[in-house]
Design a protein around this motif. Sequence first.
Motif, PDB file in Angstrom:
ATOM      1  N   ALA B  78       0.820  -1.213   0.000  1.00  0.00           N
ATOM      2  CA  ALA B  78       0.000   0.000   0.000  1.00  0.00           C
ATOM      3  C   ALA B  78       0.859   1.271   0.000  1.00  0.00           C
ATOM      4  N   VAL B  80       2.205   5.025  -0.640  1.00  0.00           N
ATOM      5  CA  VAL B  80       1.562   6.335  -0.845  1.00  0.00           C
ATOM      6  C   VAL B  80       2.629   7.350  -1.207  1.00  0.00           C
ATOM      7  N   ALA B  81       2.148   8.547  -1.575  1.00  0.00           N
ATOM      8  CA  ALA B  81       3.012   9.692  -1.874  1.00  0.00           C
ATOM      9  C   ALA B  81       4.176   9.282  -2.781  1.00  0.00           C
ATOM     10  N   ARG B  82       5.389   9.627  -2.369  1.00  0.00           N
ATOM     11  CA  ARG B  82       6.559   9.385  -3.200  1.00  0.00           C
ATOM     12  C   ARG B  82       6.725   7.901  -3.545  1.00  0.00           C
ATOM     13  N   ASP B  83       6.408   7.035  -2.593  1.00  0.00           N
ATOM     14  CA  ASP B  83       6.565   5.597  -2.834  1.00  0.00           C
ATOM     15  C   ASP B  83       5.635   5.113  -3.949  1.00  0.00           C
ATOM     16  N   ARG B  85       4.376   7.071  -6.345  1.00  0.00           N
ATOM     17  CA  ARG B  85       4.842   7.674  -7.602  1.00  0.00           C
ATOM     18  C   ARG B  85       6.045   6.919  -8.145  1.00  0.00           C
ATOM     19  N   GLY B 217       5.951  14.917  -8.202  1.00  0.00           N
ATOM     20  CA  GLY B 217       4.512  14.736  -8.164  1.00  0.00           C
ATOM     21  C   GLY B 217       3.802  15.608  -9.188  1.00  0.00           C
TER      22      GLY B 217
END
Lengths: 281, 223
Positions: B78, B80-83, B85, B217
Amino acid sequence: MSAEAFHIEVASDMVAAVASDAEPLPEIVVETRGLDTWYGDFQALRKVNLSAAKGRITAIIGPSGCGKSTLLRAINRMNDLVPGYRTSGEILLEGAPAPTDPAGVIALRRRVGMLFQRPNPFPMSIFDNVAYGLRLERRRSRRDLAEPVERALQRAGLWEEVKDRLERSALGLSGGQQQRLCLARSLAVEPQVILMDEPTSSLDPIATLRVEELMREFRDEVTIIIVTHNMQQAARVSDVTAFMLMGEGRAGELVEINRTRELFNRPQDRRTEDYITGRFG
Amino acid sequence: MEPLAHPLRPTLDSEQRQVRDLVLEMGEMVDVAIAHATRALLDRDVEMASQVITGDADVNARQAEVHEHCLSVILTQAPVARDLREILGFLHMSDELERMGDHCVNVARIGRNLADLPPLRAPIDLAMLSRTVAAQVRDMLNALVGRDIDRAREIAARDDRVDRIYHRIVDDILQLMVADTRDVYAGTQLILVAMNLERIADRVTNLAEDLVFLETGNVEELG
């Protein structure tokens, strides 16, 4: 975005909405301004500016001990009886200061419901649980109560499961059903706000999804603020997310508040990013 | 620079590293394939052309591996954010590199077709186009290793140069074909070669956009 910047953005949202009529006005229902709280010498919250708008679910995330629950309990004045507890700053409900006198606090609790980590039905029948708040409002006749009790149970998605056993003890329900019963009990008095403190942490995944689905269903009528340890839950159910962290002297501070999609996609503060990506916490 | 250090999430960290290494490996294979496909064409080396064609299966296999890892990370970690992307960015890069490999196969196939035919009556500087495109790919891989978005933007901006060389080559070939219709078949085939090389350079620009997205992002249109 910083907490302050978010306030400004919400305000500019309003201007834009008036100008274009495209987006409904975000009506701020709960707001804290520069809220400090102490337990004796220990400062638990420092200068917290939180705003929760009607029609939006606001999630509060952050590591253990960062003051999430304290903030929630401060809004509902549940800490007032804790020895040595005091606050400064403002807590506003629909723009007016939340009452502090005992009678005012009772009225406040009618407007601001609360759902806890573990379901806490009263040891009485299902019907009486839901009717409890209504009876406090002096609506006593069974006929007067039947209709709002049914409505509350329906809104909590429980009616079909319990309609044939309303007189049975609420303690016989499953965990998920008990939590939805507590939700129905809160909804029965038609509160403006429901505060949820990790409402699904003791429920199985299916029961969790049911509660989350319900939150989405009635978010237009009730302002919801949910504290959760489960970041995926915050991402799933909330419209706005606030990230809190222990600052200097272990006092909880609000680091960032933003639209949920933004916060989980492009957090503005490095500490938020480190937390949500699991680099600490 | 090593922004991926995930002391609390070793599984995620390790998966991300594997995905990144696979993508870089694909990039190196495409770099070699561009050089070999062009050399096979210019040297009329049928064997080398065949090697490029069969070698593309290795690029495809790595793309499949990247897909598998990315899916697994999304399902189990799961991100999120930079991970997130990072995973989506590399997933898309692997698709672009796989297509670049296909362009090399197209060049090699044309090389194999033209090997038995007489050369054009005037030299066409396809080697120069090929070198410029391969340099773009290599620079982009270095930018990726260094996570250098400024360099990625510069590389994307250099795509103009590739376009200019491409248009000049097409003009040269058209003139040859107009002058002597015996050159039409080979000329058409060589225009296709130039077009395939130019498309590879366009995909380098896409890789640059992926790197910018991964790091910031933001979706930026480069080139």
